[in-house]
Design a protein around this motif. Structure first.
Motif, PDB file in Angstrom:
ATOM      1  N   ARG A  36      22.914 -32.106  18.408  1.00  0.00           N
ATOM      2  CA  ARG A  36      23.047 -32.508  17.030  1.00  0.00           C
ATOM      3  C   ARG A  36      23.932 -34.022  17.202  1.00  0.00           C
ATOM      4  NH1 ARG A  36      25.933 -28.972  12.392  1.00  0.00           N
ATOM      5  NH2 ARG A  36      26.328 -30.507  10.605  1.00  0.00           N
ATOM      6  N   THR A  93      16.673 -26.343  13.182  1.00  0.00           N
ATOM      7  CA  THR A  93      16.692 -26.595  11.835  1.00  0.00           C
ATOM      8  C   THR A  93      16.013 -27.722  11.390  1.00  0.00           C
ATOM      9  OG1 THR A  93      19.203 -25.777  12.216  1.00  0.00           O
ATOM     10  CG2 THR A  93      18.852 -27.265  10.236  1.00  0.00           C
ATOM     11  N   GLY A 136      19.017 -28.914   7.149  1.00  0.00           N
ATOM     12  CA  GLY A 136      20.136 -29.515   7.347  1.00  0.00           C
ATOM     13  C   GLY A 136      20.841 -30.391   6.181  1.00  0.00           C
ATOM     14  N   GLN A 145      21.958 -27.665   3.475  1.00  0.00           N
ATOM     15  CA  GLN A 145      23.271 -27.114   4.116  1.00  0.00           C
ATOM     16  C   GLN A 145      24.607 -27.622   3.448  1.00  0.00           C
ATOM     17  OE1 GLN A 145      23.308 -26.729   8.235  1.00  0.00           O
ATOM     18  NE2 GLN A 145      21.476 -25.498   8.422  1.00  0.00           N
ATOM     19  N   GLN A 188      20.088 -31.199  11.393  1.00  0.00           N
ATOM     20  CA  GLN A 188      21.093 -31.204  10.696  1.00  0.00           C
ATOM     21  C   GLN A 188      21.795 -32.766  11.239  1.00  0.00           C
ATOM     22  OE1 GLN A 188      20.453 -29.121  12.715  1.00  0.00           O
ATOM     23  NE2 GLN A 188      22.245 -27.908  13.311  1.00  0.00           N
TER      24      GLN A 188
END
Length: 837
Positions: free
Chosen positions: A410, A470, A475, A478, A577
């Motif tokens: 990430r 994801t 992402g 969320q 995300q």
């Protein structure tokens, strides 16, 4: 087993001598080479070798693939290594879990140390393409592809990615990773551009060392200990510099350029102690690297001091002069130590043993190769480790797709994003806004992962193949849900209430090498729908943020013009995300993370800027190397020219229509024509005439993999011809416009019999025919040359709509290879031309 012809020895010897003579003798020597061993390592290697037979030594040099290799064959031969290709998983299970991979590793290990048949107890090792994480394994963490990591400008990050990847590979029981790729991509049409960290060697050099240390450990500290794996620097050398970006093509540059540009990653990898180097498919100035003794032995092993082992690429040995799938002394003599032979490993093994015993390959060359392989195994501690499932590092099931690895991925996504445009400061977006998320890539993990992700090309993947990943939409959702905003997903951009802002995710569909090569940088030629969507949103007055997924910079001036903000997101992998972290504010309306990514590839201003690299004499990019905005920048991107400099589609010539250029055009086929006129299409790259013997066809290589066909006639008076036929297409109008059928032809050495090349034929006659033979002064056997034949001749007594566009015929033993077949308006200036009489 194929019979070995000693007449090939001349070809084998000529490769190295001609290469040395053509080389410019540039100094490749490395100073301060790392000292990797103590005397005990070398003594152990020699003790292992002293009782080995030729058969056992050659077995160490052969690498089969799990789709073709059985446990019993491993027990019988004791191969030194094996691999899983990009489309293969244990027992044929694409979605095999970690324990299944580990079970398969145990079976192969146990079979390799079983000496009941081969007399050897040397353990095998398993190699895998862990390209951006343990990327072929279902459920693994997928990091951004290399092109994105290059934009991050963070060597420490990529070292940590190497460590994380090594842990996930270790958790499945695999010992060896075919990474890092240290190519320096120079032509953005290349289908492997995303495997390159940068167009500039300075980033590649720095990253190569970091990744090798991440995978293998650091010299003097934790080198090859614990979870660390054997790394591979690839592809040696010049893979990123081929003419026109053709994968496996020819890199035509000086030796100094080869060293200074394409050698950068190998210098730093060797200093870091890399244990294996993979040879490259490409040629250097016309000579295949796999058969290049000067580069593989004189340069890599002697001048650069590399003391690990050199592995070939997938079946790449077959393209070396004098070689085929089942025998290749030339590659071994040139310096290849391990031959990656996925399917034909038994024949290759037996032929190689015979070549050693007959003297075609010297025992000293075999001993050198095997010592290099065993040295890496001893260094890694293979002989002192248990079977894979009992090793300490495989007890850590939590390492596979660990939260720490997902967090690292990430972070890598955040740091790899490059902001190209942010007019009116539309970014960052408030998570409390009414947000529309649209575009083909919004909820498409296969697109954001790209090729080399669970499958080779990545084209058959769905979100279900990425259970721990994801998507970009997920992402964003969320964070919007937590902040209390409103979000709508609509690939087509439809909505009930007008949104405050639209985020459109679009870009290239997945691809890997060969299939990923392109002829045009104009993104609109492969995807016009995304531009239409962006223009639609603009017309409705909706601020629009474009998120562009791609494995290379592309010409997107039109798309930039209809976007308020534009982000080059590359191929971010499994953690979508990471993008939301940067483009969205937090719930308190504060910036979470700013853009820090800087272009490691120059962005084209014009659609014909295929080769656009920093320091070029005519350097004129839209966004230069190192460009990248952040939230403090107020720079605006004005309206960009949408005029195309290429006046034809896909960068092709409007004066030609391809029939068999790299691949067959739709509606055309290769086949055989029997004496009675029956035409039998051949499906696939090889086949025979109906009787199974008179005429054979096999694939050959001109510039691409299997982009040519070789026809061989066996025996007298069979009356069987090879044909390029048509089904359901109208070539008559094309033929009338173009008038010449042109092709590249290579006569086989020693051809004395006539071969007739006819165009636009029925069963009895053709519009025009060119007769070839070995004594033709215009054609040199063994060399690719262009021929052109005029059609529409006045005396042609042939129906124009016949099924045969091209006929190749001979009355006796003969051979001919053909490629690049196309209709042309005017023949090439260098073509041997047969005009109408």
């Amino acid at each position: 087993m194929r019979k070995i012809h000693r007449t090939r020895i001349v070809a084998l010897l000529s490769i190295s001598f001609s290469s040395i003579l053509s080389a410019q003798q540039v100094d490749w020597s490395l100073d301060k080479l790392p000292k990797l061993d103590n005397e005990q390592v070398e003594q152990r290697v020699q003790r292992l070798m002293q009782d080995m037979t030729i058969e056992q030594k050659v077995a160490q040099m052969i690498q089969p693939e799990i789709g073709y290799l059985s446990v019993e064959q491993m027990r019988q031969y004791g191969f030194g290594s094996y691999l899983n290709g990009g489309n293969t998983a244990p027992y044929g299970q694409k979605q095999a879990d970690r324990s299944t991979w580990l079970k398969y590793a145990d079976e192969m290990y146990q079979a390799s140390i079983d000496d009941s048949k081969d007399g050897s107890r040397i353990p095998t090792i398993w190699g895998t393409d862990a390209m951006h994480g343990h990327s072929n394994v279902f459920g693994a963490t997928l990091f951004p592809h290399n092109i994105g990591l290059g934009a991050a400008r963070n060597p420490e990050l990529v070292k940590e990615i190497g460590e994380a990847t090594a842990k996930e590979v270790a958790a499945t029981g695999i010992e060896w990773s075919f990474s890092p790729t240290v190519a320096v991509a120079r032509d953005d049409r290349w289908g492997r551009a995303y495997e390159s960290y940068s167009e500039d060697p300075e980033i590649v050099k720095e990253y190569a060392q970091a990744v090798v240390e991440g995978i293998q450990g650091t010299l003097g500290k934790d080198f090859l200990e614990g979870y660390h794996r054997i790394a591979t620097a690839k592809h040696f050398i010049g893979d990123g510099g081929t003419t026109k970006g053709i994968d496996r093509g020819d890199t035509r540059i000086s030796e100094r350029e080869l060293r200074d540009i394409h050698g950068a990653g190998y210098f730093s990898s060797i200093k870091a102690g890399v244990q294996s180097v993979m040879a490259s498919f490409n040629s250097w100035n016309g000579t295949r690297v796999h058969g290049h003794q000067y580069l593989l032995t004189d340069v890599l092993k002697q001048q650069m001091g590399f003391d690990g082992f050199v592995i070939s690429d997938w079946n790449a040995h077959k393209f070396v002069d004098g070689c085929d799938l089942e025998q290749c002394a030339a590659a071994i003599n040139a310096g290849i130590d391990v031959l990656m032979a996925p399917e034909h490993f038994e024949a290759l093994y037996k032929n190689t043993v015979a070549q050693v015993k007959s003297g075609v390959i010297s025992e000293s060359r075999i001993d050198d190769a095997v010592a290099r392989i065993l040295r890496a195994k001893v260094r890694w501690g293979l002989f002192d480790r248990a079977k894979p499932s009992l090793r300490p590092e495989t007890q850590h099931a939590e390492w596979f797709n660990a939260k720490q690895h997902r967090d690292l991925a990430r972070q890598a996504v955040r740091e790899s994003l490059v902001l190209l445009k942010n007019n009116s400061q539309v970014l960052p977006i408030s998570p409390t806004a009414d947000i529309l998320v649209a575009g083909k890539g919004a909820h498409n993990i296969a697109m954001q992962a790209g090729g080399w992700s669970v499958s080779w090309q990545g084209t058959d993947n769905t979100n279900a193949d990425f259970p721990n990943a994801t998507s970009i939409y997920e992402g964003i959702k969320q964070q919007v849900d937590v902040a209390g905003g409103n979000i709508t997903l609509s690939e087509t951009g439809d909505f009930e209430e007008k949104p405050d802002v639209a985020i459109v995710v679009f870009g290239e569909q997945p691809y890997a090498e060969w299939f990923g090569d392109i002829q045009s940088l104009d993104f609109g030629e492969v995807d016009s729908e995304s531009y239409t969507l962006l223009k639609q949103l603009q017309a409705q007055g909706i601020p629009t943020v474009s998120i562009f997924l791609s494995g290379r910079p592309l010409w997107v001036n039109k798309e930039l013009n209809v976007s308020d903000a534009f982000v080059a997101a590359w191929l971010p992998g499994s953690e979508g995300q990471g993008l939301a972290d940067v483009i969205l504010r937090d719930a308190n309306d504060r910036v979470q993370y700013d853009f820090t990514g800087k272009l490691s590839f120059s962005w084209p201003k014009f659609d014909n800027q295929f080769v656009l690299n920093r320091y070029d004499a005519d350097y004129d990019p839209l966004f230069p190397y190192g460009y990248g905005l952040n939230y403090e920048d107020t720079q605006r991107v004005g309206h960009l020219s949408e005029d195309k400099r290429l006046t034809n589609k896909n960068g092709t010539n409007e004066d030609s229509v391809p029939l068999f250029v790299r691949n067959l055009a739709d509606g055309y086929f290769w086949g055989t024509e029997e004496a009675n006129g029956a035409v039998n299409p051949i499906t696939g790259p090889s086949g025979t005439s109906a009787d199974g013997r008179s005429l054979t066809m096999q694939s050959v290589n001109l510039a691409y993999q299997e982009d040519g066909r070789r026809f061989v006639w066996h025996g007298e008076g069979t009356g069987v011809s090879a044909v390029l036929g048509q089904q359901g297409v109208d070539s008559v109008s094309t033929e009338q416009k173009m008038r010449f059928l042109q092709a590249k032809i290579r006569l086989s050495d020693g051809v004395s019999e006539h071969i007739k090349v006819g165009v636009m034929c029925n069963q009895k006659d053709c519009h025009n025919t060119l007769t070839l033979n070995g004594s033709n002064n215009s054609l040199k056997p063994g060399t690719w040359q262009t021929v052109a034949i005029e059609t529409g001749c006045e005396n042609a007594n042939v129906q124009a709509n016949g099924p045969i566009v091209l006929r190749l015929s001979s009355s006796n033993n003969a051979g001919l290879s053909i490629a690049d077949v196309a209709w042309v308006k005017q023949p090439s200036k260098t073509a041997v031309t047969q005009r109408c009489e």
